[in-house]
Design a protein around this motif. Sequence first.
Motif: not given
Length: 328
Positions: A224, A242, A258, A260-261, A263, A265
């Motif tokens: 990613q 996180r 974040d 965990s995602t 993204k 934020v």
Amino acid sequence: MHGSVRFSLRNFLFLLMLLAGLCGVPRLALANMIIVLNSGDATINVIDPVTQKIVRSLAVGKEPHHLMEMPDGKSLIVGSSQGNSLTFLDPRTGDVQKTVRNIEDPYQLAFSPDGKWFAVTCLRLNRVDLYNAADFKLVKRIAIGKLPSHLVYSADSSTLFVTLQGSDQIAGIDLVSQSVKWTMPVGALPAGIWMTPDDRYLMVGIMGSDYVEVIDWRTRKTVQKIVTGKGAHNFLPMGDSRRLLVSNRVANTISVIDMSTMKKVQEFTALGGPDCMEVSADGKTLMFTSRWMKRVSMVDIASGRLLAQIAVGRSPHGIYFAEHAARR
């Protein structure tokens, strides 16, 4: 003492400070200071976080860039890359404890999780040096690609990962054999590098572009690219396993990812080429150095509001506060 006398905590602290003054112990020793490295001046500024004033400046070796807390928390190590030295400070006061010479070009510094290794990237010498963490004795010099910059370890301390700014690569060093195990191409001018809390992905700041490259280091594949801002540079965790901060030096912003995602934020305005960062233990205040403005800034994390800007020396780089958020 008569039972009617009430001795409050405030009275007690005042008495301690008074006694310290009478004994010749500086009041500074009772406080937790912000410590800033000025790479352009070969100095350290010690800042009182309450008054937001520089209380003193210390001379160190040329080009102090990065710092690292000792695993036991009793010392803060400053690497002077052109001075070829390590300066050990009291992490709360900035008092100099000792200086270790003949450590060549210590740019970025890191202790392995198992406490065995102390590694430095030698940016101008194109190598990584491994030392015994117990006594700082040199174990191995490892030739590597151009401009080795930042580093991070795997959780089991078996692998050391290094960004190579001049080669547009990252490298994995096998710490059993003390040799380069692999390299892989990434985006232009990779700088900061961080490991996700689950030890699964490497996060790499792509300073020559505007994103963080997420890498599955076991398969050596990019999974990613998280767009944060131009000049994506360095990382700092916010202490909750996180959220991860990334400074975007060209965009003049600091982003929150974040993990965990994967993204973005949140984002803070951070003028002057933001570089290294620090977060207070209560998670309320973000501090960062602005390389081009000769400033340290303090920001309220909840609102993004600028709380203060403090003038420091030339090209401020590393920053540290003893009462900081967890490094996770």
